[in-house]
Design an enzyme around this catalytic site. Structure first.
Site, PDB file in Angstrom:
ATOM      1  CG  HIS A   1      -2.186  -0.859   0.922  1.00  0.00           C
ATOM      2  ND1 HIS A   1      -3.461  -0.479   1.262  1.00  0.00           N
ATOM      3  CD2 HIS A   1      -2.300  -2.067   0.317  1.00  0.00           C
ATOM      4  CE1 HIS A   1      -4.324  -1.422   0.880  1.00  0.00           C
ATOM      5  NE2 HIS A   1      -3.638  -2.402   0.329  1.00  0.00           N
ATOM      6  CG  ASP A   2       4.900   3.538   1.454  1.00  0.00           C
ATOM      7  OD1 ASP A   2       4.309   4.625   1.308  1.00  0.00           O
ATOM      8  OD2 ASP A   2       6.137   3.454   1.600  1.00  0.00           O
TER       9      ASP A   2
ATOM     10  N   GLY B   1       5.496   5.079  -5.052  1.00  0.00           N
ATOM     11  CA  GLY B   1       6.788   4.424  -4.860  1.00  0.00           C
ATOM     12  C   GLY B   1       7.008   4.275  -3.367  1.00  0.00           C
TER      13      GLY B   1
ATOM     14  CG  HIS C   1      -5.597 -11.471  -1.241  1.00  0.00           C
ATOM     15  ND1 HIS C   1      -6.348 -10.996  -2.280  1.00  0.00           N
ATOM     16  CD2 HIS C   1      -5.090 -10.362  -0.636  1.00  0.00           C
ATOM     17  CE1 HIS C   1      -6.300  -9.667  -2.304  1.00  0.00           C
ATOM     18  NE2 HIS C   1      -5.535  -9.261  -1.321  1.00  0.00           N
TER      19      HIS C   1
ATOM     20  CG  ASP D   1      -5.552 -18.980   8.176  1.00  0.00           C
ATOM     21  OD1 ASP D   1      -5.034 -20.106   8.344  1.00  0.00           O
ATOM     22  OD2 ASP D   1      -4.910 -17.992   7.763  1.00  0.00           O
TER      23      ASP D   1
END
Ligand SMILES: *[C@@H]1O[C@H](CO)[C@@H](O)[C@H](O)[C@H]1NC(C)=O
Ligand SMILES: *[C@@H]1O[C@H](CO)[C@@H](O)[C@H](O)[C@H]1NC(C)=O
Ligand SMILES: *[C@@H]1O[C@H](CO)[C@@H](O)[C@H](O)[C@H]1NC(C)=O
Ligand SMILES: *[C@@H]1O[C@H](CO)[C@@H](O)[C@H](O)[C@H]1NC(C)=O
Ligand SMILES: *[C@@H]1O[C@H](CO)[C@@H](O)[C@H](O)[C@H]1NC(C)=O
Length: 336
Positions: free
Chosen positions: A66-67, A72, A206, A262
């Site tokens: 996400h950063d 960048g 994911h 999970d």
């Protein structure tokens, strides 16, 4: 079997190396490339591998994505305010307002405290790392721990520059959304110089982490989605299980495990999930190739996950990576 598992780890490994290299290439280095030493690795890993941190480790992998995918790798996702909030700067007409953290794409962002903690710990061994550096180091060690030490990739040392821009409207227009089509997903990846192989590899992450209800509510057949998911887009038995789970009180604030593995043995059994070669004894949030096995059975949360089924290349790569029809050819192949 062992050989197959090795290949699969390598697949995720090479994809993650690609992310780091590409995201790093998107910011100008402050200094010549430096070395991520064994001492730094020990320091960062020492924090990340503490049992009480495990719950936030998928968040560290997400933080890197996400950063880096927005401006960048520059730490912009960490900023809660910037010096330019009220100033018109260059072509940006209006910089007032919240930072990237205020974007709906960054809902449930976590692990931020660990970034500070790691940075302080590095200072104690005389390493001045930027926030962007620490995001990269933390994700690397989280990947190592969550993959049960199988994924360990090379990474540059400190020297990345931290950005001073961070705008709430940018993640939404850069990060792929949970209801995107395959073409839209690939469009966003291509815009950042990633390939279809990278898209399939990174979607594999994911298999760790959690989601809130909203990103997959359109998959529950509750008249929320227009149009509703088609009969082939989600396994009806699995859909019934996640719909029941979503109907529990407090559903808008709680989180749900991404990976069917999970969700617990009852949910697995009730969904009639076929295990194939997936290690069902792995701890929660183990980073492996189990996503592909679930996806090929239409048992994944997001529409964007399932969309990988609709493309011949992407589907073929997932088949290869589940080991259900093992061939080694597409592991290194690139889409036409
Ligand atoms: C920038 O915006 C954020 C969010 O609106 C606010 O909390 C912060 O105080 C602002 N910072 C400055 C320097 O104006
Ligand atoms: C780290 O940064 C501080 C403050 O800029 C500086 O005083 C110190 O010498 C730096 N340490 C190293 C090891 O570069
Ligand atoms: C990402 O994809 C969406 C949907 O196609 C599009 O609106 C957006 O502009 C894309 N962003 C980039 C940076 O390609
Ligand atoms: C969330 O739970 C409430 C009851 O607890 C239920 O009425 C509602 O339909 C649920 N939402 C979804 C999307 O399942
Ligand atoms: C859902 O998966 C189960 C188990 O593999 C299978 O028996 C069933 O036919 C699937 N249902 C649909 C609608 O595909």
């Amino acid at each position: 079997m062992a050989k197959l598992n090795e290949k699969r780890s390598l697949f995720l490994l090479s994809a993650l190396v690609a992310v780091i290299a590409l995201l790093a290439a998107q910011v100008k280095p402050a200094v010549a490339a430096t070395v991520y030493t064994t001492e730094m690795e020990t320091c960062v890993r020492g924090i990340v591998e503490k049992p009480e941190k495990r719950i936030d480790l998928p968040g560290l992998v997400r933080l890197l994505f996400h950063d880096g995918f927005v401006r960048g790798l520059d730490g912009s996702v960490l900023l809660t305010s910037t010096p330019f909030n009220t100033t018109n700067f260059a072509t940006k007409a209006n910089l007032a307002g919240p930072t990237e953290q205020g974007s709906p794409s960054n809902g449930g962002i976590r692990g931020l405290g660990m970034i500070d903690e790691i940075r302080e710990a590095l200072k104690l061994i005389n390493v001045n790392a930027s926030c962007a550096d620490v995001v990269a180091f933390a994700a690397r060690e989280a990947t190592y721990v969550l993959s049960k030490t199988k994924i360990k990739y090379a990474i540059d040392g400190p020297g990345r520059l931290d950005g001073v821009f961070s705008m709430a409207d940018e993640p939404g227009s850069n990060l792929p959304g949970p209801s995107f089509t395959y073409a839209q997903l690939l469009g966003n990846f291509t815009a950042k110089k990633f390939t279809a192989t990278d898209l399939v590899a990174l979607s594999g992450a994911h298999c760790i982490g959690d989601t809130h209800l909203l990103p997959f509510a359109d998959r529950l057949n509750l008249a929320l989605a227009v149009p509703p998911p088609g009969p082939n887009e989600i396994n009806a038995t699995y859909q019934g299980v996640i719909r029941e789970e979503a109907a529990l009180p407090g559903n808008m604030t709680r989180s749900f495990k991404n990976n069917i593995r999970d969700m617990g043995s009852t949910a697995v059994a009730d969904s009639r999930y076929t295990v194939n070669e997936v290690d069902m004894t792995a701890p929660v949030d183990t980073l492996d190739n189990s996503f592909y096995n679930a996806n090929l059975q239409n048992m994944v949360r997001f529409k964007s996950d399932w969309e990988l089924r609709t493309n011949t290349f992407a589907r073929g790569l997932m088949v290869t990576c589940t080991g259900t029809t093992p061939t080694s050819s597409s592991l290194t192949s690139r889409p036409p």
